[in-house]
Design a protein around this motif. Structure first.
Motif, short mmCIF file in Angstrom:
data_model
loop_
_atom_site.label_atom_id
_atom_site.label_comp_id
_atom_site.label_asym_id
_atom_site.label_seq_id
_atom_site.Cartn_x
_atom_site.Cartn_y
_atom_site.Cartn_z
N GLY A 122 0.77 -1.23 0.00
CA GLY A 122 0.00 0.00 0.00
C GLY A 122 0.80 1.28 0.00
O GLY A 122 1.82 1.39 -0.68
N GLU A 123 0.34 2.24 0.80
CA GLU A 123 0.88 3.60 0.77
C GLU A 123 2.10 3.77 1.68
O GLU A 123 2.63 4.87 1.79
N ASN A 124 2.54 2.71 2.33
CA ASN A 124 3.60 2.83 3.33
C ASN A 124 4.97 2.65 2.69
O ASN A 124 5.41 1.53 2.42
N LYS A 125 5.67 3.75 2.45
CA LYS A 125 6.98 3.69 1.79
C LYS A 125 8.03 3.05 2.69
O LYS A 125 8.96 2.39 2.20
N GLU A 126 7.90 3.22 4.01
CA GLU A 126 8.86 2.61 4.92
C GLU A 126 8.71 1.09 4.92
O GLU A 126 9.69 0.36 5.05
N PHE A 127 7.48 0.61 4.77
CA PHE A 127 7.22 -0.82 4.63
C PHE A 127 8.00 -1.36 3.43
O PHE A 127 8.74 -2.35 3.52
N GLU A 128 7.86 -0.70 2.30
CA GLU A 128 8.56 -1.10 1.08
C GLU A 128 10.07 -1.06 1.28
O GLU A 128 10.79 -2.00 0.91
N ARG A 129 10.56 0.03 1.88
CA ARG A 129 12.00 0.19 2.05
C ARG A 129 12.59 -0.90 2.94
O ARG A 129 13.62 -1.51 2.61
N GLN A 130 11.94 -1.17 4.09
CA GLN A 130 12.47 -2.17 5.00
C GLN A 130 12.47 -3.56 4.37
O GLN A 130 13.41 -4.34 4.57
N PHE A 131 11.44 -3.86 3.59
CA PHE A 131 11.37 -5.17 2.94
C PHE A 131 12.48 -5.32 1.89
O PHE A 131 13.22 -6.30 1.88
N LEU A 132 12.62 -4.33 1.03
CA LEU A 132 13.60 -4.43 -0.06
C LEU A 132 15.04 -4.35 0.44
O LEU A 132 15.95 -4.87 -0.21
N SER A 133 15.25 -3.74 1.62
CA SER A 133 16.60 -3.64 2.17
C SER A 133 16.97 -4.84 3.03
O SER A 133 18.11 -4.93 3.51
N GLY A 134 16.03 -5.75 3.25
CA GLY A 134 16.33 -6.94 4.03
C GLY A 134 16.13 -6.77 5.52
O GLY A 134 16.48 -7.66 6.31
N GLU A 135 15.53 -5.66 5.95
CA GLU A 135 15.31 -5.41 7.37
C GLU A 135 14.03 -6.08 7.89
O GLU A 135 13.87 -6.27 9.10
N LEU A 136 13.13 -6.41 6.99
CA LEU A 136 11.81 -6.91 7.37
C LEU A 136 11.45 -8.14 6.57
O LEU A 136 11.66 -8.18 5.35
N GLU A 137 10.91 -9.15 7.23
CA GLU A 137 10.40 -10.32 6.53
C GLU A 137 8.93 -10.08 6.20
O GLU A 137 8.17 -9.55 7.00
N LEU A 138 8.53 -10.47 4.98
CA LEU A 138 7.16 -10.26 4.52
C LEU A 138 6.61 -11.53 3.90
O LEU A 138 7.18 -12.06 2.95
N GLU A 139 5.51 -12.01 4.47
CA GLU A 139 4.78 -13.14 3.87
C GLU A 139 3.57 -12.55 3.16
O GLU A 139 2.53 -12.30 3.76
N LEU A 140 3.74 -12.29 1.85
CA LEU A 140 2.68 -11.68 1.06
C LEU A 140 1.64 -12.74 0.71
O LEU A 140 1.96 -13.79 0.16
N THR A 141 0.37 -12.45 1.05
CA THR A 141 -0.70 -13.44 0.97
C THR A 141 -1.90 -12.82 0.25
O THR A 141 -2.27 -11.69 0.56
N PRO A 142 -2.52 -13.54 -0.71
CA PRO A 142 -3.72 -13.00 -1.35
C PRO A 142 -4.76 -12.59 -0.30
O PRO A 142 -4.94 -13.27 0.71
N GLN A 143 -5.46 -11.50 -0.57
CA GLN A 143 -6.32 -10.91 0.46
C GLN A 143 -7.41 -11.86 0.96
O GLN A 143 -7.62 -12.00 2.16
N GLY A 144 -8.12 -12.50 0.05
CA GLY A 144 -9.17 -13.43 0.46
C GLY A 144 -8.60 -14.63 1.20
O GLY A 144 -9.22 -15.14 2.15
N THR A 145 -7.42 -15.08 0.78
CA THR A 145 -6.76 -16.20 1.46
C THR A 145 -6.37 -15.80 2.88
O THR A 145 -6.54 -16.57 3.83
N LEU A 146 -5.85 -14.57 3.03
CA LEU A 146 -5.48 -14.10 4.37
C LEU A 146 -6.69 -14.06 5.29
O LEU A 146 -6.64 -14.49 6.45
N ALA A 147 -7.82 -13.56 4.77
CA ALA A 147 -9.04 -13.50 5.56
C ALA A 147 -9.47 -14.90 5.99
O ALA A 147 -9.83 -15.12 7.15
N GLU A 148 -9.41 -15.85 5.07
CA GLU A 148 -9.85 -17.21 5.39
C GLU A 148 -8.87 -17.91 6.33
O GLU A 148 -9.27 -18.71 7.18
N LYS A 149 -7.58 -17.61 6.22
CA LYS A 149 -6.59 -18.20 7.13
C LYS A 149 -6.86 -17.77 8.57
O LYS A 149 -6.74 -18.56 9.51
#
Length: 256
Positions: free
Chosen positions: A80-107
């Motif tokens: 989304g709109e969070n540039k720091e989220f993007e920066r931390q992920f691409l720089s290796g500071e943050l782990e991200l498990e990207l999940t389809p939205q409907g799948t996340l809701a059902e999980k």
């Protein structure tokens, strides 16, 4: 019935320790449990694993925890709109498990319902099923952690044969949610878009903490109007109807 009211957001989150996993309600900035998030920030809790549709914006919602480097991993469907989220992920500071939205809701719903896993067609034929999606980058830009391959099976559903991917349910140590109205037994009513992920996050948390704009006595809520029964909720704190609410992107039209 137990009175689940606590006196303040700080008291409500006081036992959330470093390294905890937390499901957090909200969709964009709608329904963010900001008072609980700010209390968690103030007490210094870190190394958190957060499950939420997105991560707020740079200076609000979960973005305040992200900006303070308190989050180790995000499980989300939208950067989304969070540039720091993007920066931390691409720089290796943050782990991200990207999940389809409907799948996340059902999980989340499955975890709260005692369902261990489920099959869905979402993600079949993509890296969601085949594995290899970056979850964490190394400092040099290479993939340090990649998503695993998932089980795919063929089912006949309503006379149509197709492949389905197995997705594990999500449960977390805690859940933080925002509701418009709640009673002292933990029964909650959500307002419009705030109903998207808040009930599901609440179900998935082993301990659910709800901030409510208005707290009423047991019996005041029409049972048919309750969106989430109190059996899922362990603590309730009233934050008032004047609590700040932000819009992620304001769009207005010019007058003719």
């Amino acid at each position: 019935m137990i009175n689940k009211e606590v006196s303040s957001p700080a008291e409500a989150v006081a036992d959330i320790s470093d390294g905890a996993s937390i499901a957090v309600g909200g969709f964009g900035l709608s329904g963010n449990p900001i008072a609980l998030i700010e209390a968690l920030l103030a007490q210094g809790t870190t190394d958190l694993s957060i499950v939420s549709n997105n991560c707020g914006v740079d200076d609000w919602g979960l973005g305040v925890l992200l900006g303070a480097k308190r989050i180790r991993k995000m499980t989300s469907s939208y950067v989304g709109e969070n540039k720091e989220f993007e920066r931390q992920f691409l720089s290796g500071e943050l782990e991200l498990e990207l999940t389809p939205q409907g799948t996340l809701a059902e999980k989340l719903r499955a975890g709260g319902s005692g369902v261990a896993a489920f099959f869905t067609q979402t993600g079949v034929g993509t890296q969601v099923a085949e594995g290899g999606l970056p979850r964490k980058y190394a400092a040099d830009g290479t993939i340090a952690v990649a998503s695993p391959q998932k089980e795919v099976r063929t089912f006949d559903v309503a006379g149509k044969t197709g492949e389905y991917v197995l997705e594990d349910a999500i449960t977390t140590d805690y859940a933080l949610v925002h509701a418009a109205v709640g009673d002292r037994h933990g029964n909650l009513i959500f307002n419009k878009a705030a109903r998207n992920f808040n009930p599901l996050a609440a179900m998935a948390g082993r301990v659910c903490i709800a901030q409510v704009e208005r707290l009423v006595e047991p019996g005041e809520l029409d049972p048919d109007s309750i969106h989430l029964p109190g059996v899922y909720v362990h603590r309730v704190v009233e934050v008032g109807t004047d609590i700040e609410k932000r819009i992620e992107r304001r769009t207005v039209s010019e007058e003719a």
